[in-house]
Design an enzyme around this catalytic site. Structure first.
Site, PDB file in Angstrom:
ATOM      1  N   ASP A 198      -5.128  -1.567  -3.343  1.00 40.24           N
ATOM      2  CA  ASP A 198      -3.945  -1.900  -2.437  1.00 40.24           C
ATOM      3  C   ASP A 198      -4.166  -1.794  -1.062  1.00 40.24           C
ATOM      4  O   ASP A 198      -3.622  -3.069  -0.455  1.00 40.24           O
ATOM      5  CB  ASP A 198      -2.933  -0.929  -2.986  1.00 40.24           C
ATOM      6  CG  ASP A 198      -1.252  -0.495  -2.699  1.00 40.24           C
ATOM      7  OD1 ASP A 198      -0.943   0.589  -2.269  1.00 40.24           O
ATOM      8  OD2 ASP A 198      -1.087  -2.191  -2.944  1.00 40.24           O
ATOM      9  N   ASP A 360       3.478   1.986  -7.570  1.00 41.21           N
ATOM     10  CA  ASP A 360       2.873   4.016  -6.892  1.00 41.21           C
ATOM     11  C   ASP A 360       3.514   5.176  -7.590  1.00 41.21           C
ATOM     12  O   ASP A 360       2.992   6.010  -7.716  1.00 41.21           O
ATOM     13  CB  ASP A 360       3.438   4.006  -5.208  1.00 41.21           C
ATOM     14  CG  ASP A 360       4.033   2.308  -4.101  1.00 41.21           C
ATOM     15  OD1 ASP A 360       4.074   2.077  -3.662  1.00 41.21           O
ATOM     16  OD2 ASP A 360       1.770   2.347  -4.400  1.00 41.21           O
TER      17      ASP A 360
END
Lengths: 439, 242
Positions: A198, A360
């Site tokens: 990420d 997330d």
């Protein structure tokens, strides 16, 4: 009271946006912990997850040594990250070629699969464990309706915002629960690998997520992704009148003021040609500005302050509402390749509300769910670490004003706290508490 | 002893804190953030302590003085944390006041400051209850219960829940007293809080004796009530003198 009530103090509304994001994240984590502890996966279930895509390189056995498990887990994670990268690049390509309809359909389809099949399997586990008497036909009808409403909720933007948010949390919970069924070492190494991915994907110039964000900005469109957007903060204080409206978004739209009650005053910094650079220096300004933002975009049909919006405005606000939806959610085990955790980043939506990608939610919940499989003390420690990481990320967001990866700080803090708790804290607390010594 | 008993024990330890949370803290998002940060800091202090003491554990459970040293060091560290929190709070107060001027709202009222202190203390109390009581409560949700030799009259879970309740109260209100003491430069308040904390913690050493908890727990509640009364008196005095 005899006197008139005091003017509202600054403490009444400060920090509201952060809480609006922390609350759904906490609810998702809480639900996953409940599911994990109730469905108490025995070792037999780990064999059913052996065929998932995240374990293609190595299937963990209990008898392997720690080093073997670790190496195997690293291979698994690399394979998984590679697949995710490829799929994300495909997504960027499709977005570049403007296949938005295809992406939207694909996202709706994935939502249906997740809600229908994954949700159905978990419901079956629950029915089995609690011996709930329900027949096939009712079950299928209810499940089908549930899945279809879910698809509509993420697909169609005119749904009640609470329903949409609820369904997004449920989708995150279902996918997270499936991820917790991976073997232990693989899960932990995978979490760290995804955090690093990420970081790379959002911050590196060649990162796929960054390319996606830049494409979306340059075309002034919304990124097609499953994104949770907190409801924009609505404030009705008198402080707005006579105050210059500051637009505090990182992607701005040419926009005239909508609120008929106030004389529209756009800040001079709002300039359609400007992309993403507002003149703001501190977080307090962020709050003030995004609070002030509300009169421009408070839109989604179900808001309470609808009375202020004229009919004609709804057309102007329509393109603003159209955020969210489109493209893919999360990977899950079967043949469907794990989709891009598109937009794992965190950013400010066009309405100034904070957006958090569904990836997330999923990975935070996976971390906490996996911690729950050990003990509840690790759950609390990891929960606090993740919330702290989220807070830090939000502060960085206010500071840097661009899309940021929300995974790295929280996941790394969470893993750190898990290790520290398991190694140090547990024995310390158990020693003291079992002797009834507390401080 | 079944899910109901487990939830019951959890509520014994956390009930008043939950009531305080719902009525005071949940209304203002900033207070929720304060609570979360103070819980996090308490956890970090606990991890630091356990890191320091890891080499010496597990201690033999028959001699009591290593435990005394452990408790003294722990309380010392946590009181140091409280001073650190006070310094951080002073800086935060300046930032908040500056922000309030900028958005043309009044500066922080006295009750606001007390609410922030309360939220901070509540964070400590909740963290204490969670880590010392709730995390050990998992077996209580099962079909059986557990007694320890030294305190054989009540289930272990009930004893730890009662102690957690007392300590939660002490933590919550001593933060209010401490912040007020530092703000007013009141020596009595400043000294009161660490002393009460230390005495309460050392009092739990009484639980080492056989059936010591029958004496230890009421004494602990005396300390908790003392803290409550002192805090009440102080708050009343400050609110009426303005």
């Amino acid at each position: 009271m005899a006197q008139s009530s005091r003017p509202p103090s600054v403490l009444d509304s400060l920090g509201e946006e952060i809480i609006k994001i922390v609350t759904p994240v906490s609810i998702c984590m809480f639900l996953v912990v409940i599911l994990v502890s109730v469905l108490d996966s025995s070792s037999s279930s780990s064999s059913t997850s052996a065929a998932s895509m995240a374990t293609i390189a190595y299937s963990e056995n209990d008898s392997d040594s720690s080093w073997d498990k670790f190496i195997g887990a690293v291979w698994n994670s690399l394979a998984f990250v590679a697949i995710v990268t490829v799929v994300t690049f495909v997504l960027v390509l499709l977005f570049y070629l403007r296949c938005t309809r295809f992406l939207k359909f694909y996202m709706g389809f994935s939502a249906f699969i997740v809600l229908g099949f994954l949700g159905g399997e978990i419901a079956l586990f629950l029915i089995q464990d609690f011996s709930i008497p329900v027949d096939c036909i009712t079950f299928f009808v209810v499940l089908f309706n549930f899945a279809v409403v879910g698809v509509l909720a993420v697909f169609v933007s005119k749904m009640a915002i609470f329903v949409t948010q609820g369904y997004l949390v449920v989708i995150g919970m279902l996918v997270a629960y499936w991820f917790t069924m991976l073997p232990e070492w693989t899960t932990w190494v995978l979490l760290v690998a995804m955090a690093l991915y990420d970081l790379a994907a959002v911050l590196l110039p060649v990162g796929p997520l960054r390319l996606l964000v830049e494409l979306a900005i340059s075309r002034d469109e919304d990124i097609p992704a499953l994104v949770y957007e907190a409801r924009p903060v609505t404030h009705r204080d008198s402080g707005h009148e006579g105050r210059v409206v500051q637009r505090r978004v990182w992607r701005e739209r040419p926009n005239s003021a909508h609120d008929p009650a106030e004389v529209p005053k756009l800040n001079s910094t709002v300039n359609p040609a400007l992309h993403g650079n507002s003149t703001n220096d501190s977080m307090s300004n962020t709050n003030a500005a995004s609070i002030a933002n509300e009169n421009v975009t408070n839109t989604v049909a179900v808001q309470e302050t609808l009375s202020q919006c004229l009919e004609g405005e709804s057309e102007l606000s329509a393109p603003l509402i159209d955020h969210r939806i489109n493209v893919s959610p999360q990977g899950h085990e079967d043949a469907v390749p794990s989709e891009n955790l598109a937009l794992e980043g965190i950013g400010l939506g066009s309405s100034g509300a904070i957006k958090l990608g569904l990836g997330d939610f999923i990975f935070y919940s996976v971390l906490v769910g996996r911690a729950a499989m050990y003990d509840f003390m690790t759950v609390y420690a990891c929960y606090l670490a993740i919330i702290a990481g989220l807070g830090i990320t939000l502060m960085l967001l206010a500071l840097y004003q661009k899309a940021l990866p929300a995974l790295p700080v929280s996941i790394l803090l969470g893993v750190l706290f898990y290790i520290l708790t398991r190694l140090f804290l547990e024995i310390f607390v158990v020693q003291l508490a079992s002797n009834l010594l507390m401080f | 002893m079944t899910v109901e008993a487990g939830i019951g024990y959890a509520l014994i330890a956390l009930g008043p804190s939950l009531a305080l949370f719902v009525s005071v803290v949940s209304k203002k998002p900033f207070l929720i953030l304060t609570l979360l940060s103070s819980t996090l800091l308490w956890l970090i202090s606990l991890i630091v302590l356990s890191g320091i003491w890891r080499a010496f554990l597990p201690l033999k459970s028959t001699i009591w003085w290593p435990y005394a040293i452990l408790i003294i060091t722990s309380v010392g560290l946590q009181e140091g944390l409280r001073i650190f929190l006070w310094r951080a709070y002073k800086r935060l107060e300046d930032v908040l006041d500056a922000f309030a001027e900028r958005v043309s709202k009044p500066r922080l009222f006295l009750t606001d400051k007390m609410q922030i202190a309360l939220a901070g203390g509540l964070g400590h109390g909740v963290a204490h209850a969670v880590f010392f009581c709730l995390s050990l409560l998992t077996p209580a949700f099962g079909p059986a219960t557990f007694f320890i030799d030294r305190c054989s009259k009540m289930p272990f879970f009930l004893v730890s829940a009662l102690i957690a309740l007392a300590f939660g109260t002490i933590h919550t209100f001593s933060m209010v007293i401490a912040f007020n003491g530092y703000a007013e430069q009141n020596k009595v308040d400043q000294v009161f809080v660490p002393v009460v904390h230390m005495v309460a913690a050392l009092m739990t050493l009484v639980n080492f004796a056989l059936e010591g908890c029958l004496v230890g727990i009421p004494l602990l509640y005396v300390m908790a009530i003392l803290t409550l009364m002192h805090c009440g008196r102080m708050v009343w005095r400050r609110l009426t003198e303005n």
